[in-house]
Design a protein around this motif. Sequence first.
Motif, short mmCIF file in Angstrom:
data_model
loop_
_atom_site.label_atom_id
_atom_site.label_comp_id
_atom_site.label_asym_id
_atom_site.label_seq_id
_atom_site.Cartn_x
_atom_site.Cartn_y
_atom_site.Cartn_z
N ASN A 1 0.84 -1.20 0.00
CA ASN A 1 0.00 0.00 0.00
C ASN A 1 0.88 1.25 0.00
N THR A 2 1.89 1.24 0.85
CA THR A 2 2.79 2.40 0.96
C THR A 2 3.63 2.56 -0.29
N MET A 3 4.14 1.46 -0.81
CA MET A 3 4.98 1.51 -2.00
C MET A 3 4.21 2.06 -3.20
N PHE A 4 2.98 1.56 -3.41
CA PHE A 4 2.22 2.02 -4.56
C PHE A 4 1.68 3.44 -4.37
N HIS A 5 1.51 3.88 -3.14
CA HIS A 5 1.20 5.28 -2.87
C HIS A 5 2.31 6.16 -3.45
N LEU B 1 -3.85 0.70 -8.99
CA LEU B 1 -2.73 0.06 -9.69
C LEU B 1 -2.54 -1.38 -9.23
N GLU B 2 -2.64 -1.60 -7.92
CA GLU B 2 -2.48 -2.95 -7.40
C GLU B 2 -3.50 -3.91 -8.02
N GLU C 1 -4.79 -8.17 -12.06
CA GLU C 1 -5.58 -8.63 -13.19
C GLU C 1 -4.68 -9.02 -14.37
N MET C 2 -3.62 -8.28 -14.56
CA MET C 2 -2.70 -8.51 -15.68
C MET C 2 -1.72 -9.66 -15.41
N GLY C 3 -1.75 -10.20 -14.19
CA GLY C 3 -0.85 -11.28 -13.84
C GLY C 3 0.55 -10.81 -13.51
N GLU C 4 0.71 -9.50 -13.27
CA GLU C 4 2.02 -8.94 -12.99
C GLU C 4 2.32 -8.84 -11.50
N GLU D 1 -5.04 -6.44 0.69
CA GLU D 1 -4.70 -5.05 0.36
C GLU D 1 -5.79 -4.09 0.82
N TYR D 2 -7.04 -4.44 0.58
CA TYR D 2 -8.14 -3.53 0.90
C TYR D 2 -8.40 -3.45 2.40
#
Length: 203
Positions: free
Chosen positions: A41-45, A86-87, A92-95, A103-104
């Motif tokens: 969560n912090t990283m994608f922020h 983004l997460e 969804e993209m398998g990445e 996460e939520y």
Amino acid sequence: RRLQLKNAMQAKFDKVLIPIASELIPADQVKHVTFDAFFSNTMFHEVAHGLGCMNTINGKGSVQSALNDQYTTLEEGKADILGLYLEARLKEMGELDINLMDEYTTFLAGIFRSIRFGASSAHGKANLIRFNYFKEKGAFTIDSAGKYSVDMDKMNEAITSLSNLILTIQGDGDYEKASALLAKYGVMDEGLRSALKQIEEKD
């Protein structure tokens, strides 16, 4: 370059977030509050801060100048909500191999952790906007014991719509809509005050 001090974050998670989650998240969901989710969560922020518009799309100049005193709150709100978006999309993209419920639920617990410092700062106002928007959209429910449960489908919808709303306001440099968003959602109701008081009493 973004630098995360993982040992400091682990201590914050163990000593602060877990006790808060234990008070406000029901037993069947508190297992979804995890350190890996807290870290991501912090990283994608931080990643999300670098995305979106720096300049308006209609000639109003930079987003920062167009939104003026509302800019910082909207930017912090964008980073949080777009990070979650983004997460979900990367999964969804398998990445990205993550559990979105983790996460939520961790993110929801994190709102209480952050907002207990008050609503006067840009981060505090951004947390209020997100909390009240989620509540309005049914992204979480509150039981008779005051415990907060994530609704996965509605949370997904709320994350997408709020990301779209904030990015559109920024791209348009719409100061009036930014102010209206803050006026509508940047308030603390009695239910949230009660939850924060419950946390304080356990400190």
